[in-house]
Design an enzyme around this catalytic site. Sequence first.
Site, PDB file in Angstrom:
ATOM      1  NE  ARG A  28      -3.742  -2.445   0.357  1.00 44.86           N
ATOM      2  CZ  ARG A  28      -4.717  -2.517   1.346  1.00 44.86           C
ATOM      3  NH1 ARG A  28      -5.034  -1.728   2.021  1.00 44.86           N
ATOM      4  NH2 ARG A  28      -5.594  -3.698   0.988  1.00 44.86           N
TER       5      ARG A  28
ATOM      6  CD  GLU B 105      -2.921   3.208   3.335  1.00 42.18           C
ATOM      7  OE1 GLU B 105      -2.504   3.231   4.385  1.00 42.18           O
ATOM      8  OE2 GLU B 105      -3.900   2.545   2.666  1.00 42.18           O
TER       9      GLU B 105
ATOM     10  NE  ARG C 289      -5.474   2.815  12.025  1.00 44.94           N
ATOM     11  CZ  ARG C 289      -6.839   2.600  11.903  1.00 44.94           C
ATOM     12  NH1 ARG C 289      -7.429   1.749  12.569  1.00 44.94           N
ATOM     13  NH2 ARG C 289      -7.735   3.186  11.011  1.00 44.94           N
ATOM     14  CG  HIS C 290      -1.706   3.211   8.497  1.00 44.84           C
ATOM     15  ND1 HIS C 290      -2.197   4.234   9.300  1.00 44.84           N
ATOM     16  CD2 HIS C 290      -2.775   3.032   7.609  1.00 44.84           C
ATOM     17  CE1 HIS C 290      -3.612   4.044   8.884  1.00 44.84           C
ATOM     18  NE2 HIS C 290      -3.928   3.454   8.041  1.00 44.84           N
TER      19      HIS C 290
ATOM     20  CD  GLU D 129      -9.748  -2.211   8.841  1.00 45.09           C
ATOM     21  OE1 GLU D 129      -9.295  -3.271   8.296  1.00 45.09           O
ATOM     22  OE2 GLU D 129      -9.371  -1.124   8.905  1.00 45.09           O
TER      23      GLU D 129
ATOM     24  CB  SER E 264     -11.735  -4.204   5.266  1.00 43.73           C
ATOM     25  OG  SER E 264     -12.904  -3.590   4.474  1.00 43.73           O
TER      26      SER E 264
ATOM     27  NE  ARG F 201      -3.889  -1.799  10.490  1.00 44.36           N
ATOM     28  CZ  ARG F 201      -4.975  -0.646   9.909  1.00 44.36           C
ATOM     29  NH1 ARG F 201      -6.109  -1.187  10.209  1.00 44.36           N
ATOM     30  NH2 ARG F 201      -4.405   0.155   9.192  1.00 44.36           N
TER      31      ARG F 201
END
Length: 652
Positions: free
Chosen positions: A392, A394, A400-401, A575, A578, A626
């Site tokens: 990812r 991001e 948490r990323h 979370e 998903s 996570r």
Amino acid sequence: FFRRCWMQMWMALCCVLGRVTRLAPPTRLAAPVLSASRPALHGHAAAARAPLRLIRSMADDAAALEELPTVDENGQPLSKNALKKLLKARQIAEKKAKKAAEAAGRGGGGSAPASGSVESGSGSDGGPEEAVAPWGFSDLGVVMSAERRPDFAPAAVAQLGVPGGPGPGDEVVVRGRLATVRGKGSSAFLVVRAGSLHTVQAVFFRDASYPRQSKEMLSALQSLTEESVVEVEGRLQPAEVLSCSQDGVEIAISKVRLVSAAAPKLPFEIEDAARSEAEVDASEHTDRPLPRIGQELRLNNRWVDLRVPANSAILRVKASVCALFRESLGAQGFLEIQTPKLVAGESEGGADVFRTDYFGTPACLAQSPQLYKQMALMADLDRVFEVAPVFRSENSLTHRHMTEFVGLDMEMTFFEHYHEVLDMLDRTFCAVFDGLNQSHQEELAAVRAQHPFRDLRYRYPCLRLRYDEAMALLRDKGPAKLAEKLDSETDERARARIRERLDARGPESLAEHADTEDMGTEDEKLLGEIVAELHGQDYYIIDKFPAAVRPFYTMPDPTDPRWSNSYDIFIRGEEVTSGAQRVHDPQMLLDCAKEKGVDLSPIYSYVDSFKYGAMPHAGGGIGLERVVMLFLGLPNIRKSSMFPRDPKRLNP
């Protein structure tokens, strides 16, 4: 000229005394030391023969000088002092060679001890001989797989002193890292650590029967550096060693072999890196504050950081989550698949992809295996899962990323309702939690010692909320919960953030949070606290997310297009999964993609896969790191990744 004068002088002296008529240069220089087996001379006989011994020694020196070089490497004549030094060096070398040969002869013709060994009985200072001690130290050098020891059976440190394992009186060989070494004059105490979690003490005491070798052994042991790899051989004996995991036994050392020496200066001490934050904080206002090992220093030397017991235990828990995930799904008829990570288009939509050139064609690193999982179901592989990396792009530096993580993905067909799949995910999570709690108490205790956490509260079936119900809870309980946090918070920056949220108006206001509005990270955490307080649960599912915040392939709700047949799974208010029912009608898929502005032309084969009969299906993607972070209550996801990747870290 000098040598000739020297020879003529001593030969003349020998002739005058009438004891030597001719001196021929010896073929080999012998050390001027009398054999220990030669009987001693006493009285007048010894006095009478003393000049002869002196003359012979001097003659040997003269003959040896005859053999030495006369010029240096530059062709210049050597001085008298230089010649004497060369002679002395040769005598010392031959003396050592003679002693080594004698020691080899006593040992049955074996080879001389290896470099660094203290097993020889001869003293380094030329003192009297000792019998070879039954213990010793040696350096194995670089292990190059030259040979294998027959019948070599090393013991696991974790099994020492436990039922079914080696006990007092047994001879054992263990290998591990030297965690600590303490020397107190006539003793040495070594703590050997194996696998980061298990330690055993090994002891050696001065032996009065072998004083010189004892001294050398103690010196060798006490000079070992921490974190060196050693092999310890000895007999187990009962002992109370509360500082070690194997607290009922210790090893009485017979042999220590150095396998690999660690550099004297470590990036940081393992003991310092293993302390809890509370312990470090408590020391800050004392006269001896403890060092705080920062995250960057740890990650820059991750191979050392992972030796910390808690960090090693985290990786073991992580490996078990993968194994339990596989075991649970495999037992329910799932097939493990492997999907491509170089893809032509974006699986999730949006711009968070790593783009690359694929031989002149644009390509991306896969954001998820989503499209390929669905195509696998269209090939009549009704239940599939994958454990693989996910990428990812991001640009986020939160706790948490990460830009690369491990995805635990599953997809399955269903008969009537996507909740069949949701039930499967629920069962799988609970199987993972049960397995960790039942089989990994040692690892959980190691993590808890450095990062205290409360056991995860969960049940099957778990608590489920609709998205609009969750938003109602957030509106009703959120402001009061924030006010409580403001009263108890002491950090001014944290208090300012809480005030900002309480004073917000419009869409940012908790009290005015709309049912269909997306939920941010802070809202998720606050909702998690509310759920934990009201329901006593840390693990729950939120179903029926707004359609506007889900990917293009998500099936809309059949009664209200504002909602979708999608869900998220939460642990401790964050979370971890998903998922959704997927659109399996090709025309509906094209319409949904167009509505969200997603170009399907690079992945049109995905659309084609539904043209020839498609089963209704659903699934989900789970972030492994996570799950581990939140199950263990860790403060940062980087602690649950072996070598984490984020926007600022690409090495090691």
